[in-house]
Write a protein that holds these residues in place. Structure first.
Motif, PDB file in Angstrom:
ATOM      1  N   ARG A 154       7.853   7.390  -0.404  1.00 44.79           N
ATOM      2  CA  ARG A 154       7.283   7.511   0.943  1.00 44.79           C
ATOM      3  C   ARG A 154       5.765   7.589   0.892  1.00 44.79           C
ATOM      4  N   VAL A 155       5.219   8.248  -0.138  1.00 43.52           N
ATOM      5  CA  VAL A 155       3.758   8.294  -0.291  1.00 43.52           C
ATOM      6  C   VAL A 155       3.208   6.889  -0.501  1.00 43.52           C
ATOM      7  N   VAL A 156       3.941   6.071  -1.245  1.00 40.36           N
ATOM      8  CA  VAL A 156       3.488   4.699  -1.516  1.00 40.36           C
ATOM      9  C   VAL A 156       3.624   3.816  -0.283  1.00 40.36           C
ATOM     10  N   PHE A 157       4.797   3.849   0.373  1.00 40.20           N
ATOM     11  CA  PHE A 157       5.082   2.887   1.437  1.00 40.20           C
ATOM     12  C   PHE A 157       4.844   3.439   2.846  1.00 40.20           C
ATOM     13  N   THR A 158       4.870   4.740   3.035  1.00 38.47           N
ATOM     14  CA  THR A 158       4.810   5.404   4.340  1.00 38.47           C
ATOM     15  C   THR A 158       6.010   4.988   5.195  1.00 38.47           C
ATOM     16  N   PHE A 159       6.108   5.561   6.385  1.00 42.32           N
ATOM     17  CA  PHE A 159       7.209   5.184   7.275  1.00 42.32           C
ATOM     18  C   PHE A 159       6.982   3.804   7.882  1.00 42.32           C
ATOM     19  N   LYS A 204      -4.006  17.568   2.271  1.00 44.04           N
ATOM     20  CA  LYS A 204      -2.982  17.783   3.296  1.00 44.04           C
ATOM     21  C   LYS A 204      -3.077  16.741   4.396  1.00 44.04           C
ATOM     22  N   ARG A 205      -4.303  16.438   4.814  1.00 41.47           N
ATOM     23  CA  ARG A 205      -4.474  15.423   5.874  1.00 41.47           C
ATOM     24  C   ARG A 205      -4.017  14.059   5.387  1.00 41.47           C
ATOM     25  N   TRP A 206      -4.335  13.723   4.124  1.00 38.50           N
ATOM     26  CA  TRP A 206      -3.937  12.419   3.600  1.00 38.50           C
ATOM     27  C   TRP A 206      -2.409  12.317   3.504  1.00 38.50           C
ATOM     28  N   LEU A 207      -1.767  13.388   3.015  1.00 43.29           N
ATOM     29  CA  LEU A 207      -0.306  13.365   2.914  1.00 43.29           C
ATOM     30  C   LEU A 207       0.341  13.262   4.292  1.00 43.29           C
ATOM     31  N   ASP A 208      -0.255  13.934   5.278  1.00 38.76           N
ATOM     32  CA  ASP A 208       0.303  13.843   6.632  1.00 38.76           C
ATOM     33  C   ASP A 208       0.257  12.420   7.162  1.00 38.76           C
ATOM     34  N   THR A 209      -0.764  11.643   6.752  1.00 35.66           N
ATOM     35  CA  THR A 209      -0.826  10.244   7.202  1.00 35.66           C
ATOM     36  C   THR A 209       0.275   9.401   6.566  1.00 35.66           C
ATOM     37  N   LYS A 264       6.377  10.297  11.053  1.00 33.69           N
ATOM     38  CA  LYS A 264       7.726   9.828  11.387  1.00 33.69           C
ATOM     39  C   LYS A 264       7.757   8.992  12.659  1.00 33.69           C
ATOM     40  N   ASP A 265       6.762   9.168  13.531  1.00 35.33           N
ATOM     41  CA  ASP A 265       6.756   8.380  14.759  1.00 35.33           C
ATOM     42  C   ASP A 265       6.479   6.907  14.491  1.00 35.33           C
ATOM     43  N   GLU A 266       6.021   6.576  13.259  1.00 39.40           N
ATOM     44  CA  GLU A 266       5.779   5.178  12.892  1.00 39.40           C
ATOM     45  C   GLU A 266       6.969   4.567  12.152  1.00 39.40           C
ATOM     46  N   ALA A 267       8.048   5.315  12.033  1.00 41.67           N
ATOM     47  CA  ALA A 267       9.200   4.848  11.255  1.00 41.67           C
ATOM     48  C   ALA A 267       9.775   3.554  11.821  1.00 41.67           C
ATOM     49  N   ILE A 268      10.089   2.638  10.918  1.00 40.60           N
ATOM     50  CA  ILE A 268      10.713   1.356  11.290  1.00 40.60           C
ATOM     51  C   ILE A 268      12.201   1.478  10.988  1.00 40.60           C
TER      52      ILE A 268
END
Length: 747
Positions: free
Chosen positions: A173-178, A383-388, A392-396
């Motif tokens: 998830r850190v690599v690809f994000t939602f 913390k801010r970077w991990l939150d980005t 979850k609102d960007e989840a596909i």
């Protein structure tokens, strides 16, 4: 004598067919959960791919069969009759036990059930042999080292699967994000290359190294060229995945479907022993006895031959593969088990199938404290970077899916690696344990367990894990006693137990159909959650509300009558039954409110403002009806339980008459609500006012009795409570009907 044992062997294979069907129904969740949960393809496509994997895995499986031959017991110390007793007890227990779990919709482990059944049956016969022998000990009869390694492998796999599922998913998830489509320009090729190479390596090189087509020369060549094969595969698949990405092919879907195939293949290769290993051991024993035991009784022929490696005929493997694919495609219970696992892993909130327990609440509080402590030590920038990376609102997520393709890919690749590794080490890892705990670990890493759902999800996970331990204990205990009964009861006991098993399976199927019929009401809420049209959502919500409120009125009607009748006749059992029904109904009310609130969120603002108040008022009045029955039942139960004086004849007659009128009012109101027909509702209003007047009159008369000190104060207290709660039932019923009429009205 041989005829009896031939019949037993045939019956073992008949049971194996049923075991394959119920076993696949249970284990389908292992390889279908991720692809179904992520909607990687249509359900038929997923079934087709999984079916091919299951068939190939079953047809090529052979290496694990030794577990059922000499993995748990030491066959050189057991006679033919004793071995057949153990094997028959195992199969009778296994079929019934797995079917019970399938009916409940709870995923359990076929590996654990087989291992602990073999332990239970062997322990029973070992006790008998040790008791009658001066030279044998339990260590001579039970392969304790192997049994311990099997058990440890099974339970350690739970922790390993959960930890690595959480870790790998967090990294993914850190690599690809939602919003993974924006973050996979080049990383997708590397991820795809690693995933597919891992799947191919473990599927073909590790998972199937003991398959029937593998010769010693093939194994040696693969072992000598492992590094070269891995390197070539990684380079080839990395380039291929990048090309597919450029061609607008969703690489994650490719990985998920390939992972489904690999996991289905690994499942069949690893778990086939759970279904046909025992009958095949019985078949080998029978062949050895009839060939080499001429002139020897079944009680005098030792089964040393089972120490040799298993050589399973291809037609048994082929037939098992066909049955497994048939069961996979036709079993409705398989879909029920899949639903439990998918619901616990879904990304968003929804209808929770489990409640809250003290252990779950404690774990949530501990986790929040730990999380807050770690958060305080982290730099603000990190913390801010991990939150980005975890927005979850960007989840596909596909329409109707429970989670996205990134998580589905990790689930399948990681579970496949662990299971195939276990197969290569000859450890019968539980595919259910591994896949379920990987899925739970990835869902936790994905922050799918929010503060509003974590306690319910943890309760669900603990319930499933608790079911696994119950499986182990039940399998051991039941098989222990079944083996004892067969050993001492002989042919008569065998016939009786076979009849009992058949009866249990038929009864389980009947109960399952009845339970599914009761759950049809849930179809409305499922349609509602999937709809996006406001008008359709409102109509479905109205229908769902009618269905739920009608159930509440039916509950009130039934338990008001039961409580009153039980109290007047001093029936303690009836009052306890009503109290239990109230506790259960309170849980359903909570679930109804939660589901209804989620449904209301799908309506537009104007509709919510116009109809929302009536909906919530209806839920409140429904809750008050249930709580009124509880407040009515509790003092009645305490009164009868303490053997206090009953009501006198006048009180019984008065309250009995008015209760009949209230029950009739509830019946009329229930039919009106069920038919959505509120014409002539003024008649019910007048009837309710009359009933409240009668109850007020009874209350005044009772107060006069208290003043004149003509009766027992304890009787008067409980009687006044009964009158008050009866008035509440009448009032809340009418109020419920009023707001329901407004909510159901078309504007």
């Amino acid at each position: 004598m041989e005829t009896i044992y031939l019949c037993i062997v045939i019956f073992l294979f008949v049971l194996a067919v049923f075991d394959l069907i119920v076993g696949v129904s249970n284990d389908a969740v292992n390889f279908l959960q991720s692809s179904v949960g992520a909607k990687a393809a249509s359900f038929k496509t997923v079934l087709f791919i999984a079916g091919i994997g299951v068939f190939i895995g079953a047809a090529l499986s052979n290496g694990m069969m030794d577990i059922a031959r000499h993995g748990i017991y030491q066959p050189q110390h057991f006679y033919f009759a004793e071995i057949m007793c153990i094997l028959l007890a195992v199969m009778l227990t296994d079929v019934v036990l797995l079917d019970v779990f399938n009916t409940m919709g709870m995923p359990t482990s076929t590996t654990v059930s087989m291992v602990f059944e073999l332990l239970g049956g062997t322990f029973a016969l070992a006790l008998i042999k040790v008791h009658g022998s001066d030279t044998l000990g339990l260590g001579d009869l039970i392969n304790t080292d192997k049994a311990l390694s099997v058990i440890m492998a099974i339970f350690v796999s739970v922790a390993i699967a959960f930890f690595f599922g959480m870790l790998v998913q967090w990294l993914a998830r850190v690599v690809f994000t939602f919003n993974y489509k924006k973050k996979m320009k080049y990383s997708i090729a590397i991820f795809g290359g690693i995933a597919v190479t891992s799947i191919i390596y473990f599927m073909l090189i590790k998972g199937l190294k003991d398959s029937s087509f593998m010769t010693a020369e093939n194994k040696q060549w693969i072992q000598d060229n492992t590094a070269m094969l891995i390197g070539i595969s990684f380079a080839f698949f990395t380039v291929l995945m990048q090309i597919l990405h450029w061609l607008k092919v969703n690489v994650f879907k490719v990985v998920v479907l390939l992972g489904t195939f690999a996991l289905a293949l690994a499942f069949a290769g690893n778990d086939l022993v759970n279904f046909i290993g025992v009958p095949l051991a019985g078949y080998s024993s029978f062949i050895d006895f009839t060939t080499n035991g001429t002139g020897t009784s079944p009680d005098g022929f030792l089964m040393t031959s089972l120490l040799g490696p298993a050589k399973t005929p291809w037609y048994f493997l082929f037939g098992a593969g066909v049955i497994m694919v048939y069961a996979l495609c036709t079993s409705k219970k398989a879909h029920n088990v899949i639903k439990t696992s998918v619901d616990l892993a879904r990304q968003d909130e929804g209808e929770e199938n489990f409640g809250s327990t003290p252990i779950a609440r404690t774990l949530v509080r501990f986790s929040m404290t730990l999380s807050n402590g770690i958060s305080k030590t982290m730099p603000e920038g990190m913390k801010r970077w991990l939150d980005t990376r975890f927005r979850k609102d960007e989840a596909i997520i596909a329409d109707g899916a429970a989670f996205d393709l990134v998580r589905a890919s990790v689930n399948l690749v990681l579970a496949g690696l662990l299971i195939a590794l276990g197969t290569s080490l000859k450890l019968p890892l539980s595919t259910t344990y591994v896949t379920f705990m990987v899925a739970m670990g990835t869902s936790l890493a994905d922050r799918a367990w929010g503060r509003d759902s974590a306690v319910f999800r943890i309760t669900g996970v603990l319930s499933v894990i608790g079911g696994w331990f119950i499986t182990a204990g039940a399998a051991f205990t039941i098989c222990f006693f079944v083996a004892m009964v067969i050993h001492f009861g002989g042919t008569f006991a065998i016939i009786a137990l076979i009849g009992l098993a058949i009866f249990s399976l038929i009864r389980s199927q009947v109960m399952y159909k009845k339970r599914k019929a009761k759950e049809k009401g849930n179809e409305t809420i499922k349609q509602l959650m999937q709809s996006s049209d406001n008008t359709e959502i409102l109509e479905l919500l109205r229908k769902h509300t009618r269905e739920e409120l009608v159930k509440i009125l039916a509950f009130t009607e039934e338990n008001l009558e039961r409580t009153t009748t039980a109290f007047l006749h001093e029936n303690l059992r009836g009052l306890r039954r009503s109290m239990g029904a109230v506790k259960f109904e309170k849980q359903l009310i909570k679930q109804m409110k939660r589901t209804g609130t989620l449904a209301m969120c799908r309506l537009d603002n104007n509709t919510v403002l116009e109809k929302g108040l009536y909906y919530y008022q209806g839920n409140d009045f429904a809750s008050e009806l249930v709580y009124s029955i509880g407040r009515l039942c509790e003092p009645c139960l305490e009164h009868i339980d303490n053997n206090f004086k009953p009501l006198d004849a006048i009180q019984k007659g008065e309250f009995s008459d008015v209760t009949e009128d209230i029950v009739y009012l509830l019946q009329v109101c229930r039919h009106k609500m069920e038919n959505n027909d509120y014409e002539d509702f003024e008649n019910e209003l007048r009837k309710a006012n009359d009933l409240n007047g009668q109850l007020s009159h009874l209350k005044r008369e009772e107060l006069q009795r208290i003043q004149s000190q003509s009766g027992s104060i304890k009787v008067s207290m409980v009687y006044l409570t009964m009158i008050q709660e009866a008035q509440n039932v009448v009032t809340y019923t009418i109020n419920l009907m009023k707001v329901s009429r407004k909510f159901q009205a078309e504007e």
